[in-house]
Design a protein around this motif. Structure first.
Motif, PDB file in Angstrom:
ATOM      1  N   VAL A 130       2.947 -54.775  -5.660  1.00 19.47           N
ATOM      2  CA  VAL A 130       1.713 -54.782  -6.447  1.00 19.47           C
ATOM      3  C   VAL A 130       1.936 -54.101  -7.800  1.00 19.47           C
ATOM      4  CG1 VAL A 130      -0.670 -53.950  -6.567  1.00 19.47           C
ATOM      5  CG2 VAL A 130       0.228 -54.894  -4.420  1.00 19.47           C
ATOM      6  N   VAL A 131       2.627 -52.958  -7.794  1.00 19.13           N
ATOM      7  CA  VAL A 131       2.896 -52.260  -9.050  1.00 19.13           C
ATOM      8  C   VAL A 131       3.724 -53.134  -9.978  1.00 19.13           C
ATOM      9  CG1 VAL A 131       4.088 -50.284 -10.083  1.00 19.13           C
ATOM     10  CG2 VAL A 131       2.654 -49.948  -8.062  1.00 19.13           C
ATOM     11  N   MET A 142       0.768 -49.701 -12.281  1.00 17.90           N
ATOM     12  CA  MET A 142       0.186 -48.641 -11.468  1.00 17.90           C
ATOM     13  C   MET A 142      -1.337 -48.601 -11.608  1.00 17.90           C
ATOM     14  SD  MET A 142       0.770 -46.310  -9.224  1.00 17.90           S
ATOM     15  CE  MET A 142       2.545 -45.944  -9.297  1.00 17.90           C
ATOM     16  N   GLU A 143      -1.834 -48.839 -12.817  1.00 15.44           N
ATOM     17  CA  GLU A 143      -3.282 -48.830 -13.006  1.00 15.44           C
ATOM     18  C   GLU A 143      -3.937 -49.953 -12.200  1.00 15.44           C
ATOM     19  OE1 GLU A 143      -6.631 -48.970 -16.614  1.00 15.44           O
ATOM     20  OE2 GLU A 143      -4.480 -48.888 -17.074  1.00 15.44           O
ATOM     21  N   GLY A 144      -3.312 -51.119 -12.193  1.00 14.60           N
ATOM     22  CA  GLY A 144      -3.839 -52.220 -11.400  1.00 14.60           C
ATOM     23  C   GLY A 144      -3.764 -51.932  -9.916  1.00 14.60           C
ATOM     24  N   PHE A 145      -2.659 -51.325  -9.487  1.00 10.76           N
ATOM     25  CA  PHE A 145      -2.540 -50.950  -8.078  1.00 10.76           C
ATOM     26  C   PHE A 145      -3.630 -49.976  -7.684  1.00 10.76           C
ATOM     27  CE2 PHE A 145      -1.217 -47.525  -5.234  1.00 10.76           C
ATOM     28  CZ  PHE A 145      -1.047 -48.241  -4.054  1.00 10.76           C
ATOM     29  N   ASN A 146      -3.982 -49.054  -8.559  1.00 11.77           N
ATOM     30  CA  ASN A 146      -4.955 -48.010  -8.230  1.00 11.77           C
ATOM     31  C   ASN A 146      -6.344 -48.543  -7.920  1.00 11.77           C
ATOM     32  OD1 ASN A 146      -3.160 -45.890  -8.295  1.00 11.77           O
ATOM     33  ND2 ASN A 146      -3.630 -45.291 -10.396  1.00 11.77           N
ATOM     34  N   ALA A 147      -6.545 -49.860  -8.069  1.00 15.08           N
ATOM     35  CA  ALA A 147      -7.799 -50.468  -7.626  1.00 15.08           C
ATOM     36  C   ALA A 147      -8.002 -50.282  -6.123  1.00 15.08           C
ATOM     37  CB  ALA A 147      -7.828 -51.950  -7.979  1.00 15.08           C
ATOM     38  N   ALA A 194      -2.947 -57.835   7.264  1.00 15.68           N
ATOM     39  CA  ALA A 194      -2.305 -59.079   6.838  1.00 15.68           C
ATOM     40  C   ALA A 194      -1.868 -58.994   5.383  1.00 15.68           C
ATOM     41  CB  ALA A 194      -3.260 -60.258   7.036  1.00 15.68           C
ATOM     42  N   GLU A 195      -2.697 -58.371   4.527  1.00 22.13           N
ATOM     43  CA  GLU A 195      -2.354 -58.264   3.106  1.00 22.13           C
ATOM     44  C   GLU A 195      -1.205 -57.308   2.861  1.00 22.13           C
ATOM     45  OE1 GLU A 195      -6.596 -59.316   0.911  1.00 22.13           O
ATOM     46  OE2 GLU A 195      -6.236 -57.269   1.629  1.00 22.13           O
ATOM     47  N   ILE A 196      -1.019 -56.328   3.738  1.00 21.70           N
ATOM     48  CA  ILE A 196       0.149 -55.455   3.615  1.00 21.70           C
ATOM     49  C   ILE A 196       1.421 -56.294   3.657  1.00 21.70           C
ATOM     50  CG2 ILE A 196       1.542 -53.749   4.873  1.00 21.70           C
ATOM     51  CD1 ILE A 196      -0.627 -52.403   3.341  1.00 21.70           C
ATOM     52  N   HIS A 197       1.420 -57.347   4.471  1.00 19.46           N
ATOM     53  CA  HIS A 197       2.586 -58.232   4.579  1.00 19.46           C
ATOM     54  C   HIS A 197       2.543 -59.368   3.559  1.00 19.46           C
ATOM     55  CE1 HIS A 197       3.950 -56.302   8.295  1.00 19.46           C
ATOM     56  NE2 HIS A 197       2.682 -56.280   8.657  1.00 19.46           N
ATOM     57  N   ASP A 198       1.430 -59.490   2.860  1.00 23.86           N
ATOM     58  CA  ASP A 198       1.291 -60.543   1.846  1.00 23.86           C
ATOM     59  C   ASP A 198       0.600 -59.938   0.617  1.00 23.86           C
ATOM     60  OD1 ASP A 198       1.094 -62.877   0.431  1.00 23.86           O
ATOM     61  OD2 ASP A 198      -0.421 -63.807   1.726  1.00 23.86           O
ATOM     62  N   PRO A 199       1.310 -59.064  -0.117  1.00 23.93           N
ATOM     63  CA  PRO A 199       0.674 -58.367  -1.238  1.00 23.93           C
ATOM     64  C   PRO A 199       0.120 -59.293  -2.309  1.00 23.93           C
ATOM     65  CG  PRO A 199       3.071 -58.054  -1.231  1.00 23.93           C
ATOM     66  CD  PRO A 199       2.705 -58.663   0.079  1.00 23.93           C
ATOM     67  N   ALA A 200       0.721 -60.478  -2.438  1.00 26.48           N
ATOM     68  CA  ALA A 200       0.196 -61.429  -3.430  1.00 26.48           C
ATOM     69  C   ALA A 200      -1.241 -61.830  -3.094  1.00 26.48           C
ATOM     70  CB  ALA A 200       1.092 -62.671  -3.478  1.00 26.48           C
ATOM     71  N   ALA A 201      -1.559 -61.874  -1.817  1.00 26.82           N
ATOM     72  CA  ALA A 201      -2.918 -62.203  -1.406  1.00 26.82           C
ATOM     73  C   ALA A 201      -3.898 -61.114  -1.837  1.00 26.82           C
ATOM     74  CB  ALA A 201      -2.986 -62.412   0.109  1.00 26.82           C
ATOM     75  N   TRP A 202      -3.459 -59.858  -1.728  1.00 22.93           N
ATOM     76  CA  TRP A 202      -4.328 -58.746  -2.175  1.00 22.93           C
ATOM     77  C   TRP A 202      -4.518 -58.814  -3.686  1.00 22.93           C
ATOM     78  CZ3 TRP A 202      -3.872 -54.728  -5.614  1.00 22.93           C
ATOM     79  CH2 TRP A 202      -4.882 -53.765  -5.561  1.00 22.93           C
ATOM     80  N   VAL A 203      -3.439 -59.058  -4.422  1.00 19.31           N
ATOM     81  CA  VAL A 203      -3.542 -59.152  -5.878  1.00 19.31           C
ATOM     82  C   VAL A 203      -4.511 -60.264  -6.264  1.00 19.31           C
ATOM     83  CG1 VAL A 203      -2.295 -59.698  -8.001  1.00 19.31           C
ATOM     84  CG2 VAL A 203      -1.251 -58.188  -6.298  1.00 19.31           C
ATOM     85  N   ALA A 204      -4.419 -61.401  -5.603  1.00 13.25           N
ATOM     86  CA  ALA A 204      -5.295 -62.525  -5.902  1.00 13.25           C
ATOM     87  C   ALA A 204      -6.751 -62.191  -5.575  1.00 13.25           C
ATOM     88  CB  ALA A 204      -4.851 -63.761  -5.119  1.00 13.25           C
TER      89      ALA A 204
END
Length: 336
Positions: free
Chosen positions: A299-300, A305-310, A322-332
């Motif tokens: 994610v970083v 880092m600022e975006g991750f801090n969301a 599930a998103e821990i294993h698919d970080p792109a899904a969390w970003v989206a």
């Protein structure tokens, strides 16, 4: 329902005193751990962008018995809803209470003793305003076992644990969120199923079938809650690992050697150790470090880092398991 005093006494005996040290060595370890925790506050803030006031939670450098006592107190708080539910099912006789309390105290004592001989540090968010525990004998034991520089290793440990203090102090809703998940799990607890499910779960865990004992003996509704908690804990542990390794090169000359040796040790040694880790969920704990760190780094890398801090904005922004294993899904989901 639990003989807490007996659990602490048994756990302390089971854990042992730890490595033999002189008074001078003990004083030096305590002083360096305290100083390392204080120094880590600014280092964690500068790296993460999270601001937590210094000295908002006490720093306690403890021995194994002190860690066991502190965690028995925390367990008593967390398990109170379950204990009340069990007590409300049927009024047990005085003899049954004594016997049951001693049996539960034995089980908890063995668990605390096993963990108390291994844990390096911990932030306890559920007692008062929270407290940072650093277990000096275990830190000394591991630094000797790994043959690493003591000063570097102690600061490295402090960076990880101070990150947890910052997570709970700079994100004040986190404590209530995790406590709400524990309470939700307590609400699904069915005392009459406990013994049979425990025996079945132990048998399956020893054979290596499935996950931890908690996962194997849980219902579908409980596993849903456990999955939510797993997502949060993976985030917290992985974030702390990323911080300790990200800050490390600037202030810890031997950080790469420490990480390599420590990661190898996390795999566990011996059949008994692997079985106990499986029963107690420590295999899953190791996966939390690995998977959570991978999530944070991904994610970083994508949003900074600022975006991750969301993730700290609200419970809704926390990643699912599930998103821990698919970080792109969390970003989206969070950043569109």
């Amino acid at each position: 329902m639990v003989d807490w005093e007996y659990a602490v006494r048994l756990g302390t005996r089971f854990a042992g005193e730890g490595p033999v040290v002189t008074r001078s060595e003990a004083d030096d370890a305590v002083a360096q751990l305290r100083a390392g925790a204080e120094r880590s506050t600014g280092l964690v803030r500068d790296f993460t962008g999270l601001t937590a006031e210094a000295r908002t939670a006490p720093i306690l450098v403890v021995d194994r018995g002190g860690w066991i006592q502190a965690n028995a107190e925390s367990f008593a708080v967390l398990l109170e809803p379950i204990m009340e539910k069990v007590a409300g099912t049927k009024a047990p006789s005085r003899t049954a209470r004594m016997v049951g309390g001693r049996i539960a105290g034995t089980e908890l004592g063995v668990l605390l003793g096993f963990m108390g001989s291994r844990v390096l540090g911990q932030f306890d968010p559920f007692t008062g305003d929270g407290r940072l525990l650093l277990v000096a004998p275990n830190v000394v034991h591991i630094e000797r076992e790994l043959k690493v520089d003591p000063s570097d290793f102690r600061l490295w440990v402090c960076l990880h644990e101070e990150t947890h203090r910052v997570q709970f102090t700079a994100v004040p809703w986190m404590r209530d969120h995790i406590r709400s998940q524990v309470d939700a799990l307590s609400a699904t607890f069915e005392p009459q199923r406990m013994l049979g499910d425990t025996l079945k779960g132990v048998s399956r865990a020893v054979r290596g079938e499935g996950g931890s004992l908690m996962e194997l003996m849980s219902t579908p509704d409980q596993r849903e809650i456990i999955d939510r908690v797993t997502g949060v804990m993976s985030l917290l542990e992985g974030h702390a690992d990323v911080v300790m390794d990200g800050v490390g090169p600037e202030v810890i000359p031997s950080v790469e050697a420490i990480r390599a040796k420590f990661s190898e040790r996390r795999a566990g040694v011996g059949v008994l150790d692997r079985v106990l880790r499986r029963l107690m969920g420590l295999d899953a704990k190791m996966a939390q470090y690995r998977d959570g760190a991978s999530f944070v780094r991904h994610v970083v890398d994508k949003v900074g880092m600022e975006g991750f801090n969301a993730v700290w904005n609200s419970a809704e922004e926390l990643p699912s398991k599930a998103e821990i294993h698919d970080p792109a899904a969390w970003v989206a989901r969070v950043h569109g």
